[in-house]
Write a protein that holds these residues in place. Sequence first.
Motif, PDB file in Angstrom:
ATOM      1  N   CYS A 156       0.337  -6.451  12.515  1.00 40.35           N
ATOM      2  CA  CYS A 156       0.946  -5.154  12.199  1.00 40.35           C
ATOM      3  C   CYS A 156       0.346  -4.579  10.924  1.00 40.35           C
ATOM      4  O   CYS A 156      -0.300  -5.288  10.155  1.00 40.35           O
ATOM      5  CB  CYS A 156       2.457  -5.286  12.041  1.00 40.35           C
ATOM      6  SG  CYS A 156       2.937  -6.258  10.634  1.00 40.35           S
ATOM      7  N   ALA A 157       0.599  -3.308  10.740  1.00 44.09           N
ATOM      8  CA  ALA A 157       0.271  -2.646   9.472  1.00 44.09           C
ATOM      9  C   ALA A 157       1.530  -2.680   8.617  1.00 44.09           C
ATOM     10  O   ALA A 157       2.635  -2.717   9.151  1.00 44.09           O
ATOM     11  CB  ALA A 157      -0.138  -1.208   9.742  1.00 44.09           C
ATOM     12  N   SER A 158       1.348  -2.681   7.320  1.00 43.93           N
ATOM     13  CA  SER A 158       2.527  -2.755   6.457  1.00 43.93           C
ATOM     14  C   SER A 158       2.246  -2.077   5.121  1.00 43.93           C
ATOM     15  O   SER A 158       1.107  -1.727   4.813  1.00 43.93           O
ATOM     16  CB  SER A 158       2.873  -4.223   6.205  1.00 43.93           C
ATOM     17  OG  SER A 158       1.781  -4.850   5.554  1.00 43.93           O
ATOM     18  N   ALA A 159       3.309  -1.952   4.350  1.00 39.97           N
ATOM     19  CA  ALA A 159       3.148  -1.499   2.962  1.00 39.97           C
ATOM     20  C   ALA A 159       3.313  -2.719   2.072  1.00 39.97           C
ATOM     21  O   ALA A 159       4.106  -3.615   2.390  1.00 39.97           O
ATOM     22  CB  ALA A 159       4.212  -0.473   2.634  1.00 39.97           C
ATOM     23  N   ALA A 160       2.575  -2.737   0.966  1.00 41.93           N
ATOM     24  CA  ALA A 160       2.739  -3.856   0.024  1.00 41.93           C
ATOM     25  C   ALA A 160       4.032  -3.666  -0.746  1.00 41.93           C
ATOM     26  O   ALA A 160       4.331  -2.574  -1.225  1.00 41.93           O
ATOM     27  CB  ALA A 160       1.563  -3.878  -0.947  1.00 41.93           C
ATOM     28  N   ALA A 240      10.929   6.943   8.475  1.00 41.45           N
ATOM     29  CA  ALA A 240      10.598   7.298   7.087  1.00 41.45           C
ATOM     30  C   ALA A 240      10.223   6.029   6.339  1.00 41.45           C
ATOM     31  O   ALA A 240      10.800   4.968   6.591  1.00 41.45           O
ATOM     32  CB  ALA A 240      11.799   7.953   6.423  1.00 41.45           C
ATOM     33  N   TYR A 241       9.273   6.132   5.459  1.00 40.59           N
ATOM     34  CA  TYR A 241       8.960   5.000   4.588  1.00 40.59           C
ATOM     35  C   TYR A 241      10.086   4.852   3.563  1.00 40.59           C
ATOM     36  O   TYR A 241      10.934   5.737   3.418  1.00 40.59           O
ATOM     37  CB  TYR A 241       7.619   5.236   3.872  1.00 40.59           C
ATOM     38  CG  TYR A 241       6.403   5.206   4.795  1.00 40.59           C
ATOM     39  CD1 TYR A 241       6.384   4.421   5.941  1.00 40.59           C
ATOM     40  CD2 TYR A 241       5.275   5.950   4.495  1.00 40.59           C
ATOM     41  CE1 TYR A 241       5.266   4.389   6.758  1.00 40.59           C
ATOM     42  CE2 TYR A 241       4.149   5.919   5.313  1.00 40.59           C
ATOM     43  CZ  TYR A 241       4.164   5.138   6.450  1.00 40.59           C
ATOM     44  OH  TYR A 241       3.057   5.106   7.268  1.00 40.59           O
ATOM     45  N   GLU A 242      10.066   3.743   2.842  1.00 38.32           N
ATOM     46  CA  GLU A 242      11.135   3.447   1.889  1.00 38.32           C
ATOM     47  C   GLU A 242      11.154   4.428   0.713  1.00 38.32           C
ATOM     48  O   GLU A 242      10.111   4.907   0.299  1.00 38.32           O
ATOM     49  CB  GLU A 242      10.974   2.068   1.238  1.00 38.32           C
ATOM     50  CG  GLU A 242      10.531   0.939   2.060  1.00 38.32           C
ATOM     51  CD  GLU A 242       9.255   1.165   2.796  1.00 38.32           C
ATOM     52  OE1 GLU A 242       9.378   1.225   4.031  1.00 38.32           O
ATOM     53  OE2 GLU A 242       8.176   1.296   2.227  1.00 38.32           O
ATOM     54  N   THR A 257       5.772  -7.796   2.088  1.00 40.10           N
ATOM     55  CA  THR A 257       5.296  -6.580   2.780  1.00 40.10           C
ATOM     56  C   THR A 257       6.456  -6.013   3.596  1.00 40.10           C
ATOM     57  O   THR A 257       7.420  -6.732   3.914  1.00 40.10           O
ATOM     58  CB  THR A 257       4.107  -6.855   3.742  1.00 40.10           C
ATOM     59  OG1 THR A 257       4.488  -7.836   4.703  1.00 40.10           O
ATOM     60  CG2 THR A 257       2.864  -7.309   3.017  1.00 40.10           C
ATOM     61  N   VAL A 258       6.325  -4.740   3.948  1.00 41.18           N
ATOM     62  CA  VAL A 258       7.379  -4.100   4.750  1.00 41.18           C
ATOM     63  C   VAL A 258       6.740  -3.266   5.853  1.00 41.18           C
ATOM     64  O   VAL A 258       5.698  -2.654   5.660  1.00 41.18           O
ATOM     65  CB  VAL A 258       8.315  -3.238   3.860  1.00 41.18           C
ATOM     66  CG1 VAL A 258       7.554  -2.152   3.117  1.00 41.18           C
ATOM     67  CG2 VAL A 258       9.440  -2.617   4.681  1.00 41.18           C
ATOM     68  N   GLY A 259       7.398  -3.293   7.002  1.00 45.41           N
ATOM     69  CA  GLY A 259       6.929  -2.500   8.139  1.00 45.41           C
ATOM     70  C   GLY A 259       8.093  -2.187   9.049  1.00 45.41           C
ATOM     71  O   GLY A 259       9.260  -2.301   8.643  1.00 45.41           O
ATOM     72  N   MET A 260       7.776  -1.801  10.279  1.00 50.11           N
ATOM     73  CA  MET A 260       8.839  -1.375  11.200  1.00 50.11           C
ATOM     74  C   MET A 260       8.718  -2.072  12.552  1.00 50.11           C
ATOM     75  O   MET A 260       9.036  -1.482  13.588  1.00 50.11           O
ATOM     76  CB  MET A 260       8.759   0.147  11.412  1.00 50.11           C
ATOM     77  CG  MET A 260       8.764   0.942  10.136  1.00 50.11           C
ATOM     78  SD  MET A 260       8.224   2.628  10.425  1.00 50.11           S
ATOM     79  CE  MET A 260       7.850   3.157   8.762  1.00 50.11           C
ATOM     80  N   SER A 261       8.218  -3.294  12.550  1.00 53.84           N
ATOM     81  CA  SER A 261       8.025  -3.959  13.850  1.00 53.84           C
ATOM     82  C   SER A 261       8.048  -5.467  13.664  1.00 53.84           C
ATOM     83  O   SER A 261       8.639  -5.974  12.712  1.00 53.84           O
ATOM     84  CB  SER A 261       6.683  -3.522  14.460  1.00 53.84           C
ATOM     85  OG  SER A 261       5.614  -4.038  13.696  1.00 53.84           O
ATOM     86  N   SER A 283      -1.593  -1.575   4.503  1.00 49.48           N
ATOM     87  CA  SER A 283      -2.197  -0.254   4.725  1.00 49.48           C
ATOM     88  C   SER A 283      -1.712   0.766   3.707  1.00 49.48           C
ATOM     89  O   SER A 283      -2.297   1.836   3.568  1.00 49.48           O
ATOM     90  CB  SER A 283      -1.832   0.259   6.116  1.00 49.48           C
ATOM     91  OG  SER A 283      -2.067  -0.732   7.061  1.00 49.48           O
ATOM     92  N   VAL A 284      -0.586   0.454   3.080  1.00 47.05           N
ATOM     93  CA  VAL A 284      -0.003   1.384   2.101  1.00 47.05           C
ATOM     94  C   VAL A 284       0.202   0.588   0.806  1.00 47.05           C
ATOM     95  O   VAL A 284       0.733  -0.525   0.855  1.00 47.05           O
ATOM     96  CB  VAL A 284       1.354   1.932   2.623  1.00 47.05           C
ATOM     97  CG1 VAL A 284       2.020   2.825   1.585  1.00 47.05           C
ATOM     98  CG2 VAL A 284       1.168   2.676   3.930  1.00 47.05           C
ATOM     99  N   PRO A 285      -0.247   1.131  -0.345  1.00 47.64           N
ATOM    100  CA  PRO A 285      -0.107   0.354  -1.588  1.00 47.64           C
ATOM    101  C   PRO A 285       1.337   0.255  -2.065  1.00 47.64           C
ATOM    102  O   PRO A 285       2.174   1.084  -1.708  1.00 47.64           O
ATOM    103  CB  PRO A 285      -0.942   1.153  -2.595  1.00 47.64           C
ATOM    104  CG  PRO A 285      -1.073   2.520  -2.027  1.00 47.64           C
ATOM    105  CD  PRO A 285      -0.898   2.432  -0.550  1.00 47.64           C
TER     106      PRO A 285
HETATM  107  N1  LIG Z   1       8.399   0.561   6.180  1.00 45.16           N
HETATM  108  C1  LIG Z   1       7.087   0.781   6.099  1.00 45.16           C
HETATM  109  N2  LIG Z   1       6.344   0.452   7.141  1.00 45.16           N
HETATM  110  C2  LIG Z   1       5.030   0.673   7.064  1.00 45.16           C
HETATM  111  N3  LIG Z   1       4.068   0.412   7.938  1.00 45.16           N
HETATM  112  C3  LIG Z   1       2.924   0.808   7.444  1.00 45.16           C
HETATM  113  N4  LIG Z   1       3.149   1.296   6.252  1.00 45.16           N
HETATM  114  C4  LIG Z   1       4.465   1.217   6.005  1.00 45.16           C
HETATM  115  C5  LIG Z   1       5.290   1.581   4.907  1.00 45.16           C
HETATM  116  O1  LIG Z   1       4.872   2.108   3.897  1.00 45.16           O
HETATM  117  N5  LIG Z   1       6.582   1.317   5.029  1.00 45.16           N
END
Ligand SMILES: Nc1nc2[nH]cnc2c(=O)[nH]1
Length: 323
Positions: A156-160, A240-242, A257-261, A283-285
């Motif tokens: 998955c992609a995530s935010a740090a 929405a992101y956090e 890390t945080v994501g939605m899946s 993918s997101v700092p």
């Molecule tokens: N919650 C969340 N999920 C992501 N998935 C990819 N980037 C993000 C993010 O910034 N926040």
Amino acid sequence: MCNKDCCAVKTALTIRRMKMLAEKQLKEEAAAPPKKILLTPQSAIFSYEDCKRMADFIIARTEIRPKFGVVCGSNLDMLAQLIENPIVIDYSEIPKFELYTDDLHKSKLFAGTLMGANVIAMQERFHVYEGNPVGSCSMPVRVMKLLGIEYLFVTCASAAVNKHYNVGDIMLVKDHINILGMIDNSPLIGPNDQRFGDRHFSMINAYDQQLIEKAQEIAHEIGCENRIWTGVYCCLGGPAYETPAEHRLLQQIGADTVGMSLVHEVVVARHCSMKVFAYSLVSVPSIDAPQLPEAVLLAQLEDGENVSMELLCRMVYKIHNNL
Ligand SMILES: Nc1nc2[nH]cnc2c(=O)[nH]1
Ligand SMILES: O=P(O)(O)O[C@H]1O[C@H](CO)[C@@H](O)[C@H]1O
């Protein structure tokens, strides 16, 4: 309300009228109770038989009998394209498989070989924020189980959240915080079908420790040990992101890390005893990271995507050859 008598009289009249309406409604309900609407519980949206039919459909389309299943995250759809000589099946062709996705053109299954092993990959996953119940989002994992998958690779992609992680880094998931599941949104809520697994089961070592160690070995082999981390993933509902306050909260509860899946897929995979290996590509700092120009972030992300492909290939190769 004003002090004039007219308003006081109006209020008294309104209250009397409301009481009469409520009494009338109660009488009507007593005479004909409202119909109960029973929602299908998450675990029963797709039955064992539904999943079996989907698996049989896929089996009929390819001679590949996969041992590895891959779920591609956002920015990671190229993992599916690593598969050699693939049979490509559009989700819409598989009976009942098609759910809501934002990216229809990636809604494809790839079945073929990777590093000599039989693999099937979902190029795009289903998300809760796209309008899919969580029990539907994890349905493909059950289909993969019925296809004979032993090892599920979830990406998955995530935010740090961890301030030491940079965009393009990869985090091997060693544990998760399932906020959706904690508030009663688990794919397994509803009747338990024992053919998949037991009602209650452990989530200790859900992310297989031996597979994590293999990936750490690979990190050294390819000289990426300073950008492949091992940490905790947290799933939120999105889209929405956090907010910054939520980000701080996630730091305090131990998320990296945080994501939605990911987490609901892993819960379902562990329920049916699949071995799970998961990683998230940052993918997101983090909000604590210094602001970098967009072009630098994009270059870091591209590097991360390349490392991620290398990691997947080497993992499959090592496991398949018992290395
Ligand atoms: N919650 C969340 N999920 C992501 N998935 C990819 N980037 C993000 C993010 O910034 N926040
Ligand atoms: O988890 P994957 O599918 O990689 O996607 C991640 O990226 C999307 C947000 O950019 C969200 O869907 C988040 O969960």
